[in-house]
Design a protein around this motif. Sequence first.
Motif, PDB file in Angstrom:
ATOM      1  N   PRO A  98      -4.701   0.493 -20.003  1.00 13.56           N
ATOM      2  CA  PRO A  98      -4.148  -0.683 -20.692  1.00 13.56           C
ATOM      3  C   PRO A  98      -3.062  -1.402 -19.916  1.00 13.56           C
ATOM      4  O   PRO A  98      -2.264  -0.782 -19.222  1.00 13.56           O
ATOM      5  CB  PRO A  98      -3.568  -0.120 -21.996  1.00 13.56           C
ATOM      6  CG  PRO A  98      -3.427   1.332 -21.797  1.00 13.56           C
ATOM      7  CD  PRO A  98      -4.374   1.744 -20.709  1.00 13.56           C
ATOM      8  N   ILE A 126     -12.053   0.448 -26.773  1.00 12.16           N
ATOM      9  CA  ILE A 126     -12.257   1.875 -27.012  1.00 12.16           C
ATOM     10  C   ILE A 126     -13.349   2.107 -28.056  1.00 12.16           C
ATOM     11  O   ILE A 126     -14.209   2.978 -27.886  1.00 12.16           O
ATOM     12  CB  ILE A 126     -10.912   2.526 -27.423  1.00 12.16           C
ATOM     13  CG1 ILE A 126      -9.981   2.578 -26.203  1.00 12.16           C
ATOM     14  CG2 ILE A 126     -11.119   3.914 -28.023  1.00 12.16           C
ATOM     15  CD1 ILE A 126      -8.534   2.907 -26.515  1.00 12.16           C
ATOM     16  N   ALA A 145     -12.522  -7.913 -29.623  1.00  8.53           N
ATOM     17  CA  ALA A 145     -11.222  -7.334 -29.995  1.00  8.53           C
ATOM     18  C   ALA A 145     -11.276  -6.664 -31.368  1.00  8.53           C
ATOM     19  O   ALA A 145     -10.481  -5.782 -31.671  1.00  8.53           O
ATOM     20  CB  ALA A 145     -10.139  -8.415 -29.991  1.00  8.53           C
ATOM     21  N   GLY A 164      -2.478  -4.194 -23.672  1.00  9.11           N
ATOM     22  CA  GLY A 164      -2.997  -3.302 -24.700  1.00  9.11           C
ATOM     23  C   GLY A 164      -3.698  -3.972 -25.867  1.00  9.11           C
ATOM     24  O   GLY A 164      -4.315  -3.304 -26.688  1.00  9.11           O
ATOM     25  N   PHE A 165      -3.645  -5.284 -25.937  1.00 11.88           N
ATOM     26  CA  PHE A 165      -4.151  -5.961 -27.133  1.00 11.88           C
ATOM     27  C   PHE A 165      -5.649  -5.763 -27.335  1.00 11.88           C
ATOM     28  O   PHE A 165      -6.114  -5.597 -28.448  1.00 11.88           O
ATOM     29  CB  PHE A 165      -3.826  -7.455 -27.068  1.00 11.88           C
ATOM     30  CG  PHE A 165      -4.045  -8.181 -28.363  1.00 11.88           C
ATOM     31  CD1 PHE A 165      -3.089  -8.128 -29.369  1.00 11.88           C
ATOM     32  CD2 PHE A 165      -5.202  -8.902 -28.598  1.00 11.88           C
ATOM     33  CE1 PHE A 165      -3.282  -8.788 -30.577  1.00 11.88           C
ATOM     34  CE2 PHE A 165      -5.405  -9.568 -29.806  1.00 11.88           C
ATOM     35  CZ  PHE A 165      -4.443  -9.511 -30.795  1.00 11.88           C
ATOM     36  N   CYS A 166      -6.400  -5.768 -26.243  1.00  9.81           N
ATOM     37  CA  CYS A 166      -7.856  -5.651 -26.371  1.00  9.81           C
ATOM     38  C   CYS A 166      -8.311  -4.207 -26.503  1.00  9.81           C
ATOM     39  O   CYS A 166      -9.481  -3.943 -26.739  1.00  9.81           O
ATOM     40  CB  CYS A 166      -8.537  -6.253 -25.149  1.00  9.81           C
ATOM     41  SG  CYS A 166      -8.335  -5.232 -23.658  1.00  9.81           S
ATOM     42  N   MET A 167      -7.362  -3.269 -26.273  1.00  7.22           N
ATOM     43  CA  MET A 167      -7.743  -1.870 -26.100  1.00  7.22           C
ATOM     44  C   MET A 167      -8.465  -1.248 -27.296  1.00  7.22           C
ATOM     45  O   MET A 167      -9.471  -0.566 -27.108  1.00  7.22           O
ATOM     46  CB  MET A 167      -6.532  -1.036 -25.690  1.00  7.22           C
ATOM     47  CG  MET A 167      -6.141  -1.251 -24.239  1.00  7.22           C
ATOM     48  SD  MET A 167      -7.463  -0.701 -23.127  1.00  7.22           S
ATOM     49  CE  MET A 167      -7.435  -1.974 -21.887  1.00  7.22           C
ATOM     50  N   PRO A 168      -7.985  -1.442 -28.522  1.00  5.13           N
ATOM     51  CA  PRO A 168      -8.726  -0.831 -29.630  1.00  5.13           C
ATOM     52  C   PRO A 168     -10.198  -1.248 -29.650  1.00  5.13           C
ATOM     53  O   PRO A 168     -11.085  -0.409 -29.842  1.00  5.13           O
ATOM     54  CB  PRO A 168      -7.973  -1.339 -30.869  1.00  5.13           C
ATOM     55  CG  PRO A 168      -6.575  -1.569 -30.373  1.00  5.13           C
ATOM     56  CD  PRO A 168      -6.745  -2.096 -28.972  1.00  5.13           C
TER      57      PRO A 168
END
Lengths: 787, 149
Positions: free
Chosen positions: B92, B102, B45, B95-99
């Motif tokens: 997503p 990416i 994360a 969305g929490f794990c998205m950064p």
Amino acid sequence: MTRIVNLSRRKLLKAIGGGSGLVLGVYFSATDRASAIEEPARPLRAGFEPGQLSPNVFVAMDPTGQVTLTVSRPEMGQGIRTTFAMIMADELAAAWPRIVVRQSDGDAKYGDQITDASRSILIMERPLRLAAASVRQMLEAAAAQTWRALIADCRAVDHEVIHVPTARVLPYAQLVKTAMNLPVPNPDKLRLRDSSSRRYIGHAIPSIDMGAMLKGKTPFGADVTLPGIKYASIERCPVYGGKVKNFDPAGAMAVRGVEKVIEIPANPAPSGHLPLGGIAVIASNSWAAFQGRKKLKIEWDLGSNASHDTTAYRAEMQATARRTGKSVRTLGNFESAYAGAAIRVVGEYFVPYQTHATMEPPVAVAAFENSKLIVMAPTQSPQTARAVLAQYLDLKEADIVVRPTFLGNGFGRKALHDYICEAGWLAKATNGRIKVVWTREDDIKHGYYQPICFQRLDGGLDKNGVPIAWRHRTVFPSLASTFHADQVLPDAAQLGQGFVDMPYAIPNLRCEVGAAPAHMRLGPGRGGLNMAHTFAMCSFIDELASAAGKDPANFLFTYYAGPKKIDMKALGVDYPNYSALIEDYPLDVGRLQNVLQFAMDRASWGDPLLPRQGRGLAVHRSFLSYAAAIIVVTVAENGQISIPRIDLVIDCGQVINPDRVKALMEDSIMYGLGFALYGEVTVKNGAVEQRNFDDYPVARAVITPEMHIHVVPSGHPPTGAGDPAVPVIAPALCNAIFAATGKRIRTLPIDLNLLKDAPATAPVPTAGAPAAPTAIPLTPAGPAPKN
Amino acid sequence: MPALNINGKEHPVDAEQSMPLLWVIRDIAGLTGTKYGCGIGECGACTVHIGGKAARACKVILGDAVGHDVTTIEGLPDTHPVIRAFAQLKVPACGFCMPGQIMQAASFIKLRSDPEDDEIVQAMSGNICRCGAYERIVAAVKQAAGAQR
Ligand code: FES
Ligand code: FES
């Protein structure tokens, strides 16, 4: 019935100064989409009498035509903000780019805001449509008045009203002022738009928060910051119900950045929403607080749960499950039918404690200023949080504001508010601004665990392989024990999750529940008690089919026979039906058969497989929706398994946002696989033995199977999609393993070592082997190699 | 006071050299796109780029990061092929794990412009998504790799 009041007519707009607009419910100034934090919603109280207005959905349109929808359900990945916007936009005939979504705070006027048990759409669809329809009808009436035309000739389309006979057009923006002075249509007289005019419902609309989310800009609880905020990390007693005997803060205070060390008093078990208590280290940043914690010297009074041990407890539960329990559903005479059965089958099933492990660990920000408390946190139920805070901190609810942030998962964990109470307590105690940060270790070791569960099933078949006797005993500590002392038997709501709602037509039946004292803090997880019960129930029917020498799918289909709707009342069973009316949402065996048939067709049930492969299935109704899974598994000689294909069928009624339902199904598969393969919390000397993702593994990309998701077209009202497909995954997988190897898995997580050297049952080899799947590793992958 | 270059900007950082970069980025520089999920390098994360390569910010200490260019999700252009692909495939959920996903993917496709599916799965298996969006993540990484070629 939802009441909708035109606040603009009550001159509210003057009261807020500046803007004017057509407001149903309440007015908000327009702000950007993802600003739950920076620009709090400013609900107006002046001007309307309490009790008169009780809408639970709010639509506002300003004079530029911008629509603000206040969403009363926190967003936690289920796409609720987008789904609600779609429902509203279709009924309002609104243009998508003109919609702004705001998050409501925890005020009672928004109605029940809890996001759990997949109920949001079920409860909110109609009020949302009514609120939007009244705005649309007022705009149409305003156009009719402007043109001196018949209302029936004025039709709203895409943010405009068209006068059909003359093709004249007025954009909404030009109608808002006139509409404001018109009466609000009686909700009973509202004309809802018919489904053919829908542009959003039923289409794959991207998340309204997509752009912000992909840039890391949607504010989660963890991301809230305020000037002068301090960071708190709390050392809690390793045993539930224990407390601090004494402590020495000196070491912690010596750590750079640490500013204060405070004891939060323990709340004795059952502690409910309240903090466990412990020693809080307050620092200028999270890391300093963590470091300070390591330097604390604490002596604990571990309390009465210090002897809790999951191995010993399992043995006790097993002993209980082997004795007669309290009967909660009976039919015919189990004992005599079982005694006379030609074939008897016994299965004992076990599911360990599991924990939520939300991607975002619990976290909360609280600010106490001028005797008022403001909380910003990821909560599934801002209203509950507010009520709990008021009681715990001895404040008036009116002096508390709870603003929900985005949630990095909820899973039921964030409907329990200990972390928010910790932040509130510390903010009040320090008269300041505090962010309580839970580490992953805190999360794993101090969760609200899904109950450990032992079940025993006894089944009898007659000489023709017809099931004639079924007895199911379940033993698990009650979720209610977290809130009330001396709860040794679970309540009807818990037993109604995959236990008493057993749908098979077997003439002699007993469902019994055994007592289990609680030693851990418990809380519902995704899928609820269905996870444990469905694992046992859907595995055991497979055991019976196998004992009868019948094809499991046909066997299942056959013994779903009988009345198409099971009348629990007539059977004398206390069945809360997920808090929904059984008349409106019956336990419909026809829909169970339908999803089963659907799955069999789509997954080519009965087609030949390769050696060492097996196909397994499970079907279940939960949260008012119907799900079926068919899994193909390959078991290698070394016990490794791989999953070439999963077919998942869901009937969750009418689908608003098909892409989100599909995403939730993909999610359900991964969650269900994680549950089956990995999740286990063990306890020794009262303390949880796991600590982080290294020893509490979860599903990763490497185990992703080929997924085939099938959403059953349905005219039934929308029902849950987040939970109901999760419970069928584990039993479908275990039934597939049985089909491949003849080994019956009755304990989760699956011990792959048991499958080593399993003989291959010999399905007929076939040409055209499926693509080589990735093996599921015995130990899940750790971090990827740095690249 | 030492300074740390994040997204092309110098941030003065008055903190212990042993503080993990993650907490420097979040609590001191105030960039909250980079998430905490485990603190032990298990979940991804917190993935950022250091000198253009993916790294777990929870496992890199401030002292080792000073002098290198650090890029966080905030520093990735909106038009980056990975961001576009993730949007197109509606990846997503919460969305929490998205950064983290990416940033991991962006670094990976730079090195492997024509990856096999298996390589993508391996490269992304250090990033946990509790919303189980893995199928879409892998498909989006594949699409992004294709788009940059
Ligand atoms: S927080 Fe760094 S890998 Fe999990
Ligand atoms: S999108 Fe929720 S954890 Fe990945």
